[in-house]
Structures are given as C-alpha cells and as structure tokens.
Design a protein around this motif. Structure first.
Motif, PDB file in Angstrom:
ATOM      1  N   VAL A  36      -5.301  -5.631   4.889  1.00  0.00           N
ATOM      2  CA  VAL A  36      -5.873  -4.704   4.695  1.00  0.00           C
ATOM      3  C   VAL A  36      -6.967  -4.717   3.927  1.00  0.00           C
ATOM      4  CG1 VAL A  36      -6.267  -1.981   5.020  1.00  0.00           C
ATOM      5  CG2 VAL A  36      -4.132  -3.140   5.863  1.00  0.00           C
ATOM      6  N   LEU A  37      -8.229  -4.888   4.097  1.00  0.00           N
ATOM      7  CA  LEU A  37      -9.244  -5.116   3.122  1.00  0.00           C
ATOM      8  C   LEU A  37     -10.231  -3.686   3.011  1.00  0.00           C
ATOM      9  CD1 LEU A  37     -10.533  -8.520   4.103  1.00  0.00           C
ATOM     10  CD2 LEU A  37      -8.971  -8.017   2.265  1.00  0.00           C
ATOM     11  N   LYS A  38     -10.455  -3.608   1.611  1.00  0.00           N
ATOM     12  CA  LYS A  38     -11.365  -2.376   1.239  1.00  0.00           C
ATOM     13  C   LYS A  38     -12.629  -2.894   0.784  1.00  0.00           C
ATOM     14  CE  LYS A  38      -8.284  -0.200  -1.180  1.00  0.00           C
ATOM     15  NZ  LYS A  38      -7.420  -1.344  -1.196  1.00  0.00           N
ATOM     16  N   ASP A  39     -13.769  -2.291   0.771  1.00  0.00           N
ATOM     17  CA  ASP A  39     -14.939  -2.597   0.246  1.00  0.00           C
ATOM     18  C   ASP A  39     -14.893  -2.586  -1.311  1.00  0.00           C
ATOM     19  OD1 ASP A  39     -17.879  -2.816   0.152  1.00  0.00           O
ATOM     20  OD2 ASP A  39     -18.044  -0.984  -0.855  1.00  0.00           O
ATOM     21  N   GLY A  40     -15.112  -3.651  -2.059  1.00  0.00           N
ATOM     22  CA  GLY A  40     -14.991  -3.770  -3.492  1.00  0.00           C
ATOM     23  C   GLY A  40     -13.688  -4.725  -3.591  1.00  0.00           C
ATOM     24  N   ASP A  41     -12.833  -5.107  -2.819  1.00  0.00           N
ATOM     25  CA  ASP A  41     -11.625  -5.907  -3.124  1.00  0.00           C
ATOM     26  C   ASP A  41     -12.131  -7.231  -3.593  1.00  0.00           C
ATOM     27  OD1 ASP A  41      -9.959  -4.041  -2.461  1.00  0.00           O
ATOM     28  OD2 ASP A  41      -9.379  -4.900  -0.508  1.00  0.00           O
TER      29      ASP A  41
END
Length: 176
Positions: free
Chosen positions: A154-159
């Motif tokens: 699960v990727l998020k903005d800024g990872d």
C-alpha cells in the motif's frame, strides 16, 4: 573491468554512481584500479600499497581515494566532493538523500502492486528476478521499514522506497 562480470564503472555515469561503484570494489582491486585507471602519482600509489600490505590503515581510505580520483578525473573537483559527501550521508550514514527521483503512481494502482513490480517500474531493479532477490535478501525498505516478502504494498504519496544502499525513489500520486 567487465560489464559481464559486473565490475565496470562507466565514465559517463553520474558522479554518485562512479563513487559508489568504486567503493563496492573488493579490496584486492584497489591497487590495479589506481594503477590502470587513475593518474595518481607513483608516490601516492606506493603509500597506498604500503598501507594496504601492512594493514596500517583501513582499506576504506584507499577506496575513497580511488573513488574520488575517478570522479575528479571524469567530472571535476566539485563533483568529486559532492559524490563523497553523498556517499557518506546515504551509504555510511544511512540517510535519505535530499533530492530523489520520483515514481508517479496512478490512484487506482496504489493498493494493487507487488513490491517487485514497483521496483522494476521505478527503475530500482532491472528485472522481476532481481527485484524478488532484493526483497528476499532484505535489501528493500519502504519509509525505512524493511520489506520482508514480495507482497502487494500500500503506497502513499511521499513514501520513499530504498533498494540496496544507493537507489531511492519517492512515490508521487498522480491522476489516472
């Protein structure tokens, strides 16, 4: 040097890559590289050879000399200083670099990609096999947390994804 043996250093590569590849060389290759690829003086070469033979200094100092000389020779003094600082910060100090390449992910793809697929698409690995090997050997981190299996992430903005010691990418969420 040989591309097929994986010990080549391209002269047109970025300074950080040249420096990092030189630092990755085995200790027994320091003298041959200094002799054949750099313009160091015979005196410097003799000093390095003596210190390595007598184990009077850490081979890291000789490798840093080699790496600095290579970058200096092909890209100049400023690039050599910056590459050494980058290496000390990111590899030795395990810090994330200030400027990172970005990997744009569409919103629908945020929760549907295996980490190995992300590594290949973000150019952190050249193949799925290499990506899976990096994961299985503990060489992949997302936000400094080790990825232990090739699972859907699960990727998020800024990872920030780190593959190995010198390859980073920042996740940027784009539109579909």
């Amino acid at each position: 040097m040989s591309k097929s043996l994986g010990n080549y250093i391209g002269i047109d590569e970025p300074a950080n890559e040249i420096f990092g590849k030189a630092m990755s060389l085995p200790d027994h290759m320091i003298i041959p590289y200094l002799e054949n690829v750099t313009d160091v003086s015979e005196e410097v070469l003799a000093d390095v050879r003596c210190s390595l033979d007598n184990a009077s200094s850490n081979p890291m100092a000789a490798k840093k000399l080699l790496a600095t000389e290579l970058v200096l020779q092909f890209q100049g003094d400023q690039a050599a200083r910056e590459a050494e600082q980058y290496f000390e910060r990111t590899v030795q100090g395990r810090q994330v670099p200030d400027a990172l390449p970005e990997y744009v992910v569409a919103v629908p793809d945020l929760e549907s990609k295996r980490i190995s697929r992300v590594l290949v698409e973000a150019d952190l690995a050249v193949s799925m096999s290499e990506a899976r090997r990096l994961v299985s050997q503990g060489g992949v981190r997302v936000n400094d947390n080790r990825v232990v299996e090739d699972a859907v992430v699960v990727l998020k903005d800024g990872d920030v994804i780190r593959a190995g010691r010198r390859r980073f990418v920042k996740i940027v969420v784009g539109k579909d």
